[in-house]
Design a protein around this motif. Structure first.
Motif, PDB file in Angstrom:
ATOM      1  N   VAL A 176      -9.340 -23.303  -9.498  1.00 22.92           N
ATOM      2  CA  VAL A 176      -9.334 -22.333 -10.599  1.00 22.92           C
ATOM      3  C   VAL A 176      -8.178 -22.653 -11.541  1.00 22.92           C
ATOM      4  N   GLY A 177      -8.302 -22.180 -12.757  1.00 24.12           N
ATOM      5  CA  GLY A 177      -7.249 -22.374 -13.752  1.00 24.12           C
ATOM      6  C   GLY A 177      -6.474 -21.104 -14.024  1.00 24.12           C
ATOM      7  N   THR A 178      -6.716 -20.088 -13.204  1.00 19.90           N
ATOM      8  CA  THR A 178      -6.040 -18.806 -13.393  1.00 19.90           C
ATOM      9  C   THR A 178      -4.853 -18.669 -12.450  1.00 19.90           C
ATOM     10  N   ASP A 179      -3.956 -17.746 -12.771  1.00 19.17           N
ATOM     11  CA  ASP A 179      -2.825 -17.452 -11.889  1.00 19.17           C
ATOM     12  C   ASP A 179      -3.309 -16.684 -10.670  1.00 19.17           C
ATOM     13  N   GLU A 180      -2.478 -16.663  -9.622  1.00 21.62           N
ATOM     14  CA  GLU A 180      -2.830 -15.871  -8.440  1.00 21.62           C
ATOM     15  C   GLU A 180      -2.934 -14.395  -8.838  1.00 21.62           C
ATOM     16  N   PRO A 181      -3.741 -13.609  -8.122  1.00 22.63           N
ATOM     17  CA  PRO A 181      -4.089 -12.267  -8.595  1.00 22.63           C
ATOM     18  C   PRO A 181      -3.049 -11.185  -8.345  1.00 22.63           C
ATOM     19  N   HIS A 182      -2.020 -11.464  -7.571  1.00 16.60           N
ATOM     20  CA  HIS A 182      -1.167 -10.375  -7.087  1.00 16.60           C
ATOM     21  C   HIS A 182      -0.138  -9.890  -8.103  1.00 16.60           C
ATOM     22  N   HIS A 183       0.352 -10.784  -8.924  1.00 14.79           N
ATOM     23  CA  HIS A 183       1.349 -10.375  -9.916  1.00 14.79           C
ATOM     24  C   HIS A 183       0.749  -9.375 -10.905  1.00 14.79           C
ATOM     25  N   SER A 184      -0.435  -9.686 -11.409  1.00 14.79           N
ATOM     26  CA  SER A 184      -1.054  -8.798 -12.388  1.00 14.79           C
ATOM     27  C   SER A 184      -1.468  -7.478 -11.753  1.00 14.79           C
ATOM     28  N   ARG A 185      -1.960  -7.525 -10.506  1.00 13.99           N
ATOM     29  CA  ARG A 185      -2.349  -6.266  -9.857  1.00 13.99           C
ATOM     30  C   ARG A 185      -1.121  -5.410  -9.549  1.00 13.99           C
ATOM     31  N   ARG A 186      -0.031  -6.057  -9.165  1.00 13.47           N
ATOM     32  CA  ARG A 186       1.208  -5.303  -8.908  1.00 13.47           C
ATOM     33  C   ARG A 186       1.640  -4.548 -10.160  1.00 13.47           C
ATOM     34  N   LYS A 187       1.591  -5.207 -11.310  1.00 11.12           N
ATOM     35  CA  LYS A 187       1.971  -4.546 -12.557  1.00 11.12           C
ATOM     36  C   LYS A 187       1.052  -3.365 -12.858  1.00 11.12           C
TER      37      LYS A 187
ATOM     38  N   TYR B  67      -2.815  -5.745   6.438  1.00 13.76           N
ATOM     39  CA  TYR B  67      -2.794  -5.196   5.078  1.00 13.76           C
ATOM     40  C   TYR B  67      -2.298  -6.300   4.133  1.00 13.76           C
ATOM     41  N   HIS B  68      -3.111  -7.336   4.007  1.00 12.06           N
ATOM     42  CA  HIS B  68      -2.592  -8.550   3.389  1.00 12.06           C
ATOM     43  C   HIS B  68      -2.628  -8.522   1.865  1.00 12.06           C
ATOM     44  N   ASN B  69      -3.639  -7.909   1.289  1.00 12.04           N
ATOM     45  CA  ASN B  69      -3.588  -7.724  -0.166  1.00 12.04           C
ATOM     46  C   ASN B  69      -2.397  -6.863  -0.540  1.00 12.04           C
ATOM     47  N   GLU B  70      -2.181  -5.805   0.232  1.00 11.20           N
ATOM     48  CA  GLU B  70      -1.051  -4.925  -0.029  1.00 11.20           C
ATOM     49  C   GLU B  70       0.277  -5.678   0.135  1.00 11.20           C
ATOM     50  N   HIS B  71       0.335  -6.549   1.133  1.00  6.83           N
ATOM     51  CA  HIS B  71       1.560  -7.315   1.363  1.00  6.83           C
ATOM     52  C   HIS B  71       1.841  -8.295   0.222  1.00  6.83           C
ATOM     53  N   HIS B  72       0.822  -9.009  -0.232  1.00 11.37           N
ATOM     54  CA  HIS B  72       1.040  -9.960  -1.322  1.00 11.37           C
ATOM     55  C   HIS B  72       1.332  -9.243  -2.642  1.00 11.37           C
ATOM     56  N   ASP B  73       0.745  -8.081  -2.822  1.00  9.46           N
ATOM     57  CA  ASP B  73       1.053  -7.311  -4.029  1.00  9.46           C
ATOM     58  C   ASP B  73       2.487  -6.792  -3.989  1.00  9.46           C
TER      59      ASP B  73
ATOM     60  N   VAL C  13       7.777  -4.428   0.458  1.00 11.51           N
ATOM     61  CA  VAL C  13       7.463  -3.262   1.276  1.00 11.51           C
ATOM     62  C   VAL C  13       7.323  -3.711   2.728  1.00 11.51           C
ATOM     63  N   PRO C  14       8.082  -3.131   3.658  1.00  7.84           N
ATOM     64  CA  PRO C  14       7.980  -3.549   5.065  1.00  7.84           C
ATOM     65  C   PRO C  14       6.611  -3.212   5.651  1.00  7.84           C
ATOM     66  N   GLY C  15       6.232  -3.955   6.675  1.00 10.35           N
ATOM     67  CA  GLY C  15       4.925  -3.770   7.281  1.00 10.35           C
ATOM     68  C   GLY C  15       4.669  -2.355   7.756  1.00 10.35           C
ATOM     69  N   PHE C  16       5.707  -1.681   8.250  1.00 10.46           N
ATOM     70  CA  PHE C  16       5.541  -0.309   8.719  1.00 10.46           C
ATOM     71  C   PHE C  16       4.971   0.601   7.625  1.00 10.46           C
ATOM     72  N   LYS C  17       5.230   0.272   6.361  1.00 12.80           N
ATOM     73  CA  LYS C  17       4.863   1.155   5.254  1.00 12.80           C
ATOM     74  C   LYS C  17       3.678   0.652   4.432  1.00 12.80           C
ATOM     75  N   LEU C  18       3.115  -0.507   4.784  1.00 18.75           N
ATOM     76  CA  LEU C  18       2.002  -1.043   4.005  1.00 18.75           C
ATOM     77  C   LEU C  18       0.778  -0.123   3.980  1.00 18.75           C
ATOM     78  N   PRO C  19       0.453   0.587   5.071  1.00 16.83           N
ATOM     79  CA  PRO C  19      -0.681   1.521   4.965  1.00 16.83           C
ATOM     80  C   PRO C  19      -0.475   2.594   3.901  1.00 16.83           C
ATOM     81  N   MET C  20       0.785   2.931   3.613  1.00 19.74           N
ATOM     82  CA  MET C  20       1.071   3.923   2.586  1.00 19.74           C
ATOM     83  C   MET C  20       0.717   3.402   1.206  1.00 19.74           C
ATOM     84  N   VAL C  21       0.849   2.094   0.994  1.00 19.30           N
ATOM     85  CA  VAL C  21       0.474   1.492  -0.289  1.00 19.30           C
ATOM     86  C   VAL C  21      -1.008   1.714  -0.539  1.00 19.30           C
TER      87      VAL C  21
END
Length: 318
Positions: free
Chosen positions: A13-24, A256-262, A266-274
């Motif tokens: 792909v020629g696009t950036d990874e998706p996590h930076h834009s989703r985080r914003k 919670y890997h999408n949440e982690h990359h976004d 955030v520590p793993g203990f709190k990723l479900p809260m995201v």
């Protein structure tokens, strides 16, 4: 030998990874997620407890032999040692202490329960996986071209899954070699010294239990399903996947890997809260409820293999 894999090249792909834009986008709507950022000291007693449990299990296992030894090593030992690996994943993001050194030293303690020095080298490459996800050469989480060409049928994919610990250890040295740092040398010295002392006091069989459990827990093992579930393209166009099953309880919520990359701060203990705060961003994404099911599908689906990853050009080389 089974069916030949139909996917014969990476998806480029020629696009950036998706996590930076989703985080914003998420922070614009839910700025309160920033309150979840920062170290969580609960990681310290958890890692110390898991190390103690694994070492006690190794000593107990010296009384066993044959299939009983192997079954205990694969099941409980594999789970505990892999849990320590994912504790080191947390520590690579400095999610226990504010000071990097303290996180690295705790990682070395975790390695004592695994018999292999890995925490410092893992950190060196893992952070690049986040900063340069999918990039040629830099992201060594992606299989090599050789792996894609060779492990191209059902039987070979079984072998590839079994050999995952070997590829995770050797692939970076081949694809993107880096000089050994002083902390890596210290990691090696402390782990080898502990291994020698452990074998001296409790026998070589106890040390072998830790070593075998570490390798078995990274191969065909339910918890090791996260290696495949995280980024292999089971759904066209989606690059990262979350798992919301019960094994998150023995993996510091790495599922919670999408949440982690976004939100890697955030520590793993709190990723479900995201996910609970921003369900509109995560619920529409394809996710999993079974890591064992992911391993099964990887092996037997004809369209899935080592090439089932999204890649992009290396920005530094461009």
């Amino acid at each position: 030998m089974g069916q030949t894999v139909s996917t014969t090249s990476f998806s480029r792909v020629g696009t950036d990874e998706p996590h930076h834009s989703r985080r914003k986008a998420i922070l614009a709507k839910h700025p309160e997620i920033k309150d979840l950022y920062g170290p969580d000291i609960r990681l310290l007693p958890m890692i110390l407890g898991i190390v103690a449990a694994q070492l006690s299990l190794a000593v107990y296992a010296t009384r066993l032999g044959g299939w009983q030894w192997f079954l205990l090593c694969w099941s409980f030992g594999g789970t505990l040692t892999h849990w320590l690996s994912l504790g080191n994943h947390e520590l690579s993001h400095n999610l226990c202490f504010k000071k990097t050194l303290y996180n690295e030293l705790l990682g070395m303690v975790a390695n004592c329960g695994q018999s292999l020095p890995s925490c410092i080298a893992f950190k060196k490459y893992h952070l690049e996986h986040h900063y340069s996800q999918g990039e040629d050469i830099t992201d060594v989480d992606i299989p090599s071209d050789w792996e894609g060409k060779f492990f191209n049928n059902t039987a070979k994919k079984v072998l590839w899954v079994l050999l995952q610990p070997v590829f995770y250890a050797l692939r970076p040295l081949v694809v993107n070699p880096k000089p050994m740092s002083a902390m890596e040398a210290l990691n090696a010295v402390t782990t080898i010294a502990f291994d020698a002392a452990f074998a001296h006091f409790f026998g070589i069989k106890a040390l072998l239990f830790n070593f075998a459990a570490t390798l078995l827990g990274m191969g065909i093992h339910p918890v090791a399903g996260h290696f495949i579930s995280e980024h292999y393209t089971f759904k066209e166009g989606q690059e990262t996947y979350s798992y919301y099953g019960i094994l998150n309880y023995v993996s510091f919520n790495v599922g919670y890997h999408n949440e982690h990359h976004d939100f890697p701060r955030v520590p793993g203990f709190k990723l479900p809260m995201v996910r609970r705060i921003a369900p509109e961003f995560y619920d529409p994404l394809h996710s999993y409820e079974s890591w064992s099911g992911v391993i099964y599908d990887y092996i037997f689906r004809v369209d899935i293999g080592p090439y089932s990853r999204i890649k992009r050009a290396n920005k530094k080389a461009a």
